[in-house]
Design a protein around this motif. Structure first.
Motif, PDB file in Angstrom:
ATOM      1  N   ARG A  12      50.810  41.212  41.896  1.00 38.33           N
ATOM      2  CA  ARG A  12      50.213  41.340  40.563  1.00 38.33           C
ATOM      3  C   ARG A  12      50.476  40.091  39.727  1.00 38.33           C
ATOM      4  N   LYS A  66      45.506  44.774  49.615  1.00 36.46           N
ATOM      5  CA  LYS A  66      44.898  45.757  50.512  1.00 36.46           C
ATOM      6  C   LYS A  66      45.888  46.200  51.577  1.00 36.46           C
ATOM      7  N   ALA A  69      48.275  48.751  50.392  1.00 30.96           N
ATOM      8  CA  ALA A  69      47.644  49.975  49.879  1.00 30.96           C
ATOM      9  C   ALA A  69      47.851  50.101  48.373  1.00 30.96           C
ATOM     10  N   PRO A  71      46.958  50.244  44.257  1.00 32.22           N
ATOM     11  CA  PRO A  71      45.964  51.040  43.527  1.00 32.22           C
ATOM     12  C   PRO A  71      44.612  50.337  43.478  1.00 32.22           C
ATOM     13  N   LYS A  72      43.551  51.139  43.468  1.00 27.62           N
ATOM     14  CA  LYS A  72      42.200  50.581  43.509  1.00 27.62           C
ATOM     15  C   LYS A  72      41.928  49.672  42.311  1.00 27.62           C
ATOM     16  N   ALA A  73      42.467  50.031  41.157  1.00 34.47           N
ATOM     17  CA  ALA A  73      42.232  49.224  39.958  1.00 34.47           C
ATOM     18  C   ALA A  73      42.785  47.811  40.137  1.00 34.47           C
ATOM     19  N   ASP A  74      43.968  47.707  40.768  1.00 33.85           N
ATOM     20  CA  ASP A  74      44.553  46.388  40.997  1.00 33.85           C
ATOM     21  C   ASP A  74      43.722  45.580  41.988  1.00 33.85           C
ATOM     22  N   ILE A  75      43.251  46.251  43.038  1.00 33.26           N
ATOM     23  CA  ILE A  75      42.430  45.556  44.035  1.00 33.26           C
ATOM     24  C   ILE A  75      41.123  45.084  43.411  1.00 33.26           C
ATOM     25  N   ASP A  76      40.483  45.965  42.615  1.00 31.86           N
ATOM     26  CA  ASP A  76      39.226  45.605  41.962  1.00 31.86           C
ATOM     27  C   ASP A  76      39.402  44.411  41.035  1.00 31.86           C
ATOM     28  N   GLN A  80      37.593  40.829  41.464  1.00 32.74           N
ATOM     29  CA  GLN A  80      36.790  40.274  40.369  1.00 32.74           C
ATOM     30  C   GLN A  80      37.213  38.837  40.063  1.00 32.74           C
TER      31      GLN A  80
END
Length: 623
Positions: A12, A66, A69, A71-76, A80
């Motif tokens: 992050r 990825k 695993a 959270p999806k918000a962090d990956i998105d 971006q």
């Protein structure tokens, strides 16, 4: 869990750092838009290198998220930021291309449009299903395009298959799923299969001897989401591939000296990362300094250079770019792309990779059939072998879905790296280990892998061969050849621009045209005799007995790239015209076919012909 949390916080942090860097760079980029046209090529290349590094770092961050695993918000958010960096990199590339194309002539776009209009009008290629408004990413080759493609493939066979004594195969496109999974197509769609499943039979056919090479030409398919750039990005295309199998302990090549003195544009990874340009390097120097990994890889780089330049690719717009570390698979020893510059920028047309022994090992593991070679000893030898045995149970508990990546990375270790790991595990119990396919470092403990040296007597050495793989995108090569061959010149009157393709004879769709100067039966009979003689000699030709002026007929054939035109203006002698110089010589009618054959087959040059036969003035016949 704590390890995963630390990893997540670290990734992050790198994302926010990359995002902040992107915002600062973006502000700097757009605040200087007014002065962009004055930017030097050097500064733009430096900016492009910075963008490449930023994209690479952010890509690694996305892969790490990825793998953990997250959270999806962090990956998105990470994706971006990556997409934004890619857009910024594209913008710098466009600025650089704009600088490079400012040569006082046509812009790249105008040049491309002129070339493409000519190609489609003369039916070199057209969109497929044209009367139904076409389908993006699919094209039909018309008669001249088919001839060019056929000639390119024939020369590929001559240059590689025949001259290198390769074993050509022809395999189906329809393939069982288990084979595709083993080759990597199902999980990653990154690995070529090109001819590995036939290795055992080909090895036997070759007398159980290495090295040897197999070759194949066939169709390939890509799920191209937004096809564009004409023949460069299509859904169905022709590939020509070579798999050169070699002893991993001896990658020398007996014919290496034939290419070692070649000098051409090379773009090693160090120059890319430091913002420098490609530079001319002697191939032998690149191999001796370790820039190119080994002689066999260097030999094929040299052979690819000769193939492309003999086809008609401009050597000043051809470079060999080395893959960056994040572009290569973990098992690859070295990879280079032959990139050709056209109006769309630098286009990858040929990939030349040392894929080590990965492919044969993958198919051995999946099929249960050992795809190996043998070296018999004259006397039994006591050999010491390094055996790397990943403990899959422990690795599975620690890495779960990433277990396969870690196992592959451990098994792919070179001896020195494995021995260093063994020493570290014995002294410390654990160490950090980089897994390229995960884009991160993981902790390996002494319970996860066994590394031992074992001594035994052997009568032969059994090993998995390495493979050097040149892979040719035929459609991309042909499109770049079209652009490199296309030019315009004024008509005699100067009132229009005439289009010309300067194809070498080896790839020209038609080698020679035959014209009676006027509609006259006696001249037409001579023209038909010469045409028949050319056909008998295997020289493609076209006879034109229309009443159109000879100048217009010359212009029509120049637009098709026909290198020679024979004009019948008497019953006993004819003229032969060369396309680019427009020079003409006069020869006896019965000799015309043999003169053209000698030049098109490379036994003589046009200069030889020009110095042998009487010259003929073309002032009265050119438009």
């Amino acid at each position: 869990m704590l390890l995963r949390l630390r990893l997540l916080l670290s990734v992050r942090g790198s994302i926010f750092s990359a995002a902040a860097s992107f915002q600062r760079t973006q502000h700097s980029l757009f605040s200087s838009t007014s002065s962009a046209m004055a930017a030097t090529e050097e500064s733009l290349r430096k900016a492009l290198s910075d963008k490449q590094s930023a994209v690479e770092a952010q890509g690694n961050a996305v892969r790490a998220l990825k793998a953990a695993a997250a959270p999806k918000a962090d990956i998105d958010a990470a994706v971006q930021a990556l997409n934004a960096l890619k857009l910024e990199k594209t913008d710098v590339e466009r600025q650089l291309q704009s600088i490079l194309s400012s040569d006082g002539g046509l812009s790249r776009e105008a040049f491309r449009q002129a070339a493409v209009n000519t190609l489609e009008r003369r039916l070199f290629y057209i969109p497929s299903f044209k009367i139904y408004r076409g389908v993006a990413g699919l094209y039909d080759y018309g008669p001249p395009g088919c001839a060019v493609k056929s000639n390119v493939l024939a020369f590929w066979r001559q240059h590689f298959v025949l001259e290198e004594n390769m074993l050509e195969v022809d395999c189906p496109c329809v393939t069982p799923e288990v084979v595709l999974k083993a080759s990597g197509h199902v999980d990653k769609f990154t690995d070529l299969m090109g001819i590995f499943v036939n290795f055992k039979d080909l090895y036997y056919y070759n007398g159980n001897k290495l090295p040897f090479a197999a070759a194949q030409i066939g169709q390939a398919f890509r799920n191209e989401i937004s096809p564009r750039q004409g023949l460069l990005r299509v859904r169905e295309f022709t590939l020509a591939e070579i798999e050169h199998f070699v002893d991993p302990d001896d990658k020398s090549h007996p014919k290496y000296k034939e290419v070692s003195e070649l000098e051409f544009l090379m773009f090693p990874r160090e120059e890319q990362m430091s913002g420098q340009s490609a530079k001319r390097i002697r191939l032998g120097e690149a191999v001796s300094k370790g820039i190119v990994n080994n002689e066999t890889l260097g030999y094929f780089i040299g052979r690819v250079y000769l193939f492309l330049t003999r086809l008609g690719i401009d050597k000043d717009r051809l470079r060999f770019r080395q893959h960056l570390a994040n572009e290569m698979a973990h098992y690859a020893a070295d990879c280079w792309d032959a990139e050709i510059e056209c109006s769309y920028g630098w286009i990858e047309c040929v990939g030349i990779a040392d894929r080590s022994a990965y492919d044969l090992r993958a198919h051995t593991d999946k099929s249960g059939v050992p795809l190996v070679a043998h070296e018999k000893f004259s006397e039994p030898k006591e050999v010491e072998k390094l055996v790397i045995t990943p403990v899959k149970k422990e690795l599975g508990l620690a890495f779960k879905g990433s277990q396969k990546n870690v196992v592959e990375a451990l098994e792919a270790m070179k001896e020195k790296e494995a021995l260093d790991m063994k020493a570290a595990l014995e002294s410390k119990g654990e160490l950090e280990f980089e897994v390229c396919t995960l884009g991160k470092t993981v902790t390996i403990t002494n319970k996860m892998v066994s590394i031992q040296k074992e001594k035994k007597k052997e009568h032969q050495r059994v090993f998995t061969p390495s493979v050097i793989e040149p892979s040719f995108g035929i459609g991309r090569i042909i499109y770049c050849l079209f652009e490199h061959s296309f030019y315009m010149r004024p008509s005699k009157a100067g009132d229009e621009q005439l289009n010309v393709f300067r194809f070498p004879a080896v790839v020209a769709p038609i080698k020679c045209t035959v014209f009676p100067l006027v509609q006259n039966k006696q001249y037409e009979d001579v023209a038909k005799y010469i045409s028949k003689s050319l056909t008998t000699a295997g020289i493609s030709n076209k006879i034109d007995i229309t009443g159109t002026s000879i100048g217009k007929r010359y212009a029509r054939t120049d637009e098709l790239g026909v290198p020679f035109a024979i004009t019948v203006d008497s019953a006993s002698s004819v003229t032969i015209r060369e396309r680019d110089s427009k020079d003409q010589v006069r020869v006896d009618a019965e000799k015309a076919a043999s003169v053209v054959r000698e030049v098109t087959e490379g036994h003589k040059t046009w200069q030889d012909v020009w110095s042998t036969f009487p010259h003929h003035s073309s002032a009265s016949t050119e438009e």
